[in-house]
Design an enzyme around this catalytic site. Structure first.
Site, PDB file in Angstrom:
ATOM      1  N   ASP A  47       0.853  -1.193   0.000  1.00 23.01           N
ATOM      2  CA  ASP A  47       0.000   0.000   0.000  1.00 23.01           C
ATOM      3  C   ASP A  47       0.890   1.245   0.000  1.00 23.01           C
ATOM      4  OD1 ASP A  47      -3.199   0.541   0.966  1.00 23.01           O
ATOM      5  OD2 ASP A  47      -1.786   2.206   1.161  1.00 23.01           O
ATOM      6  N   ILE A  48       0.473   2.241  -0.766  1.00 22.90           N
ATOM      7  CA  ILE A  48       1.264   3.470  -0.882  1.00 22.90           C
ATOM      8  C   ILE A  48       1.187   4.306   0.402  1.00 22.90           C
ATOM      9  CG2 ILE A  48      -0.472   5.095  -1.811  1.00 22.90           C
ATOM     10  CD1 ILE A  48       1.544   5.746  -4.046  1.00 22.90           C
ATOM     11  N   ASN A 103     -12.765  -2.608   2.684  1.00 21.28           N
ATOM     12  CA  ASN A 103     -13.659  -1.454   2.744  1.00 21.28           C
ATOM     13  C   ASN A 103     -14.605  -1.528   1.548  1.00 21.28           C
ATOM     14  OD1 ASN A 103     -12.352  -0.395   5.031  1.00 21.28           O
ATOM     15  ND2 ASN A 103     -10.792   0.581   3.764  1.00 21.28           N
ATOM     16  N   GLU A 111     -12.097   3.958  -0.965  1.00 22.74           N
ATOM     17  CA  GLU A 111     -11.587   5.079  -1.768  1.00 22.74           C
ATOM     18  C   GLU A 111     -11.336   4.665  -3.206  1.00 22.74           C
ATOM     19  OE1 GLU A 111      -8.070   6.945  -0.159  1.00 22.74           O
ATOM     20  OE2 GLU A 111      -8.810   6.643   1.872  1.00 22.74           O
ATOM     21  N   VAL A 112     -10.844   3.469  -3.381  1.00 21.41           N
ATOM     22  CA  VAL A 112     -10.514   2.999  -4.729  1.00 21.41           C
ATOM     23  C   VAL A 112     -11.545   1.930  -5.114  1.00 21.41           C
ATOM     24  CG1 VAL A 112      -8.795   1.877  -6.198  1.00 21.41           C
ATOM     25  CG2 VAL A 112      -8.051   3.474  -4.406  1.00 21.41           C
ATOM     26  N   HIS A 116     -10.393  -4.792  -3.260  1.00 23.92           N
ATOM     27  CA  HIS A 116      -9.068  -5.082  -2.719  1.00 23.92           C
ATOM     28  C   HIS A 116      -9.182  -5.511  -1.265  1.00 23.92           C
ATOM     29  CE1 HIS A 116      -9.883  -0.756  -2.371  1.00 23.92           C
ATOM     30  NE2 HIS A 116      -9.242  -0.789  -1.211  1.00 23.92           N
ATOM     31  N   HIS A 118      -7.060  -5.418   2.188  1.00 20.11           N
ATOM     32  CA  HIS A 118      -5.889  -4.910   2.910  1.00 20.11           C
ATOM     33  C   HIS A 118      -5.396  -6.020   3.838  1.00 20.11           C
ATOM     34  CE1 HIS A 118      -6.580  -0.449   2.284  1.00 20.11           C
ATOM     35  NE2 HIS A 118      -7.806  -0.898   2.046  1.00 20.11           N
TER      36      HIS A 118
END
Ligand code: DGP
Length: 134
Positions: A47-48, A103, A111-112, A116, A118
């Site tokens: 993750d960025i 999420n 957000e994206v 995905h 995490h």
């Protein structure tokens, strides 16, 4: 895709790739990422904006908007992603445990809008999941 559009009509069908999706761009190697794993179905990368010492994401190569957009047809893919989460967590040093977070939608803080998982953890136990609101 806007948040409202993403939430508007959960459905099993979504395009295989969305040219405006940053995770589709990472899948295509259009955007750089620090990959920890890839196969025909999924890729995993750091993750960025890490929230723990270890924080990586597993995403399907296929553009699936969110978990709310998954149906029975996605069950094998979701199973493979979760199983891989466990293997990769161990490989990334999280033998003592880790947290998986998906999420979903505006209410879930997504957000994206490309499904995905995490995987987060570190040397210290993470503690309570979320601050209690009620
Ligand atoms: P979520 O709130 O569950 O949608 O979290 C999206 C996560 O994606 C967030 O922790 C930051 C991460 N992220 C966003 N853009 C990029 C990117 O371009 N590269 C990487 N590696 N991670 C990203």
């Amino acid at each position: 895709m806007t948040t409202d559009q993403a939430n508007a009509s959960p459905a099993v069908d979504s395009p295989a790739a969305d040219p405006d999706c940053i995770f589709c761009r990472i899948v295509r190697d259009d955007l750089p990422s620090r990959r920890v794993f890839e196969d025909d179905d999924m890729i995993a990368f750091h993750d960025i904006r890490p929230i723990a010492a270890v924080h990586f994401l597993i995403i399907p190569r296929l553009h699936v908007v969110s978990l709310a957009h998954c149906g029975e047809a996605h069950a094998p893919l979701l199973g493979r992603m979760l199983s891989k989460a466990s293997t990769l967590a161990r490989e990334q040093g999280l033998a003592d445990g880790f947290r998986t977070i998906i999420n979903t939608g505006r209410g879930g803080g997504q957000e994206v809008y490309h499904l995905h998982i995490h995987i987060v953890g570190g040397p210290r136990p993470l503690g309570a999941m979320l601050p209690r609101e009620v």
